[in-house]
Structure formats: C-alpha cells, structure tokens
Design an enzyme around this catalytic site. Structure first.
Site, PDB file in Angstrom:
ATOM      1  CD  GLU A 145      -2.840  -1.153  -0.083  1.00  0.00           C
ATOM      2  OE1 GLU A 145      -3.122  -0.076  -0.626  1.00  0.00           O
ATOM      3  OE2 GLU A 145      -3.213  -2.252  -0.532  1.00  0.00           O
ATOM      4  CG  HIS A 148      -0.798   1.317  -4.602  1.00  0.00           C
ATOM      5  ND1 HIS A 148      -0.701   1.069  -5.948  1.00  0.00           N
ATOM      6  CD2 HIS A 148      -1.435   0.245  -4.076  1.00  0.00           C
ATOM      7  CE1 HIS A 148      -1.261  -0.107  -6.227  1.00  0.00           C
ATOM      8  NE2 HIS A 148      -1.706  -0.634  -5.101  1.00  0.00           N
TER       9      HIS A 148
HETATM   10 ZN    ZN Z   1      -2.681  -2.409  -4.698  1.00  0.00          ZN
END
Ligand code: ZN
Length: 274
Positions: A145, A148
């Site tokens: 995460e 990202h």
């Molecule tokens: Zn993802």
C-alpha cells in the site's frame, strides 16, 4: 466564438503540459527495478489536499461511530511496523522524510488496508484478525500500500481521468468553466478507482523490497496473498486483489523477485517488537 477559442487554447495547454510532464518517474528503481515513465497532469499538492480531506473525513466518521483505534496492542504493533517501513522509503524517493505520514486503525470487519497519496495509511481490524496476520504479513500488505503512494498511482489515475474528461468536453464543445468543474468531479472519482494491473505489479515489487529492508520476511507476501484469495472467494475482493490478472500470476511475479530481495532481508536488522 469565444468558447471555441478557449477550448482550442485549452487543448493546446493540455497537450503542452502532457508533453512536459509525460516523462515523470516518481521513484528511483531500487533493487526490484521498477522504472516506468508516468503521465502526470495534476500537481502533487492538489492530490495531497484531496487525499488529506478524504482521510480526515474517514477518521472523523470512524470517531463518531466509536471505531477509531488510537492506542493499545494492535495499534502499537501497526505503528511499529509502519515506522520501520517508512524509514526504508528513502530508497525510492528523496522527499518522504517531509511527508506527513499518518496511521489510522479502524475497528470494522473489513478485509482491507490502504495508503492514500502523501502517506495516509488505513488498516481495518478485520483484515488482521480474520486472516490472523503475522508481522511479516502485515508488513507485506502495508509495504504494498505504501508503494502505491510512493509511485503516486493516485495522481496518475487522476491525470488520466482529467485528460480524458477534458478531451470529451472539448469534443462536445463545452465551455472551459464546465470542463474545469467536471474535471474536479472526475478527479475525486478517480482517486477511489481500482489501480491498473501494472500499478498493482509495481506496488508488489516495491512493497517486497520495503518489507525486506525493514527486516520482515518478504516470502510472507506469497503466504498472505494466498490467505486473502482464499478468504475472499465468492465475495467482493479488496483493493489489492480487485484488478489482478490472477492470484497465480501474482505469486509467479513475486517468486521471480525473491532472489533480488532475500539478500536484503538477510542483511537487515530484525524487528524487536514483542
Ligand atoms: Zn494495490
């Protein structure tokens, strides 16, 4: 006509901006070698503002429902893991020390976790409890995460949506005012759209390196995805599963990256949280 003139100028500005910004690459390639030019039209500050507002609203709502957890064993555990991962983000970007990193833990049976642009991490207790996650597995998901956010995939999605929307508006001969208003709505919408498969693969690769360097066994990425595929069979998959070609392809790609990250894991100081 005034409107038409403005539209042509707008197209021109968009084209020039696109040319100028098309070659942006938000991160350094690291040991896993993520290296791709990204199409960026909107500024990081605009995206950060949007992301911050959404994050604060989410937390405010959770607080009102009495499900925002800000202390205790699980919170401390997540905080410790997130700090170790964040320390490693400098491998990929020079500016992350100045980011306003935040962690939010929400007490809900949701199988999800996110990291919004600018480093706003959200975890749900459901994910940790229902999948009985180890620290290595939490680090695998959190690393993915965080990746990202490092790659600014949110800004990329917004840029694509705004560009497409602008072109559509011009084709339909709409005025600049309408285009700008609609573009803002499109941008808000794009922020919550799922990532592309390519973005998912990039997040997997960078996440793997972040967790390895932070002293968490990167092989946990494989076990955790297997757990999640099993747990979400027949249900609405969470963000990190929604756009993947298939669980098998993902596991193949992760396996191929292991030789690049296992030496980093072996050398890394190991976590001491008990
Ligand atoms: Zn993802």
């Amino acid at each position: 006509m005034h409107c038409k003139f403005f539209s042509i100028r707008f197209v021109f500005l968009i084209s020039v901006s696109a040319l100028l910004l098309a070659c942006a690459n938000t991160t350094k390639s690291g040991a896993v070698g993520v290296n791709r030019s990204q199409f960026m039209l909107v500024s990081p500050a605009e995206v950060e503002r949007m992301s911050s507002t959404n994050f604060n609203e989410q937390n405010q709502k959770a607080k009102e429902k009495n499900i925002l957890i800000t202390s205790g064993v699980t919170y401390d555990r997540l905080k410790y893991i997130s700090n170790r991962l964040i320390q490693q983000t400098e491998i990929f970007r020079d500016d992350t020390r100045q980011w306003n990193w935040q962690l939010s833990l929400i007490n809900a049976p949701t199988l999800n976790a996110t990291c919004a642009p600018g480093g706003k991490i959200t975890f749900y207790t459901g994910l940790i409890e229902q999948l009985n996650l180890s620290d290595d597995e939490i680090a695998a998901i959190m690393g993915h995460e965080i990746a990202h956010a490092l790659r600014e995939h949110g800004r990329e999605r917004i840029s694509q949506a705004v560009a497409q929307n602008a072109v559509l508006n011009i084709v339909s001969a709409a005025g600049y005012g309408i285009a700008a208003g609609a573009a803002n709505q499109v941008a808000q919408y794009a922020l919550v759209l799922p990532n592309s498969r390519q973005n998912e693969s990039e997040a997997d690769a960078i996440g793997l390196e972040l967790s390895a360097r932070a002293g968490y066994n990167p092989e946990a990425a494989i076990s955790v995805w297997k757990k999640m595929i099993k747990a979400t069979e027949g249900k609405n998959p969470p963000e990190f599963l929604s756009t993947h070609p298939s669980g098998e392809t993902r596991i193949e790609q992760l396996t191929e990256l292991m030789p690049a990250v296992m030496p980093l894991y072996r050398q890394a100081p190991k976590p001491k949280f008990k």
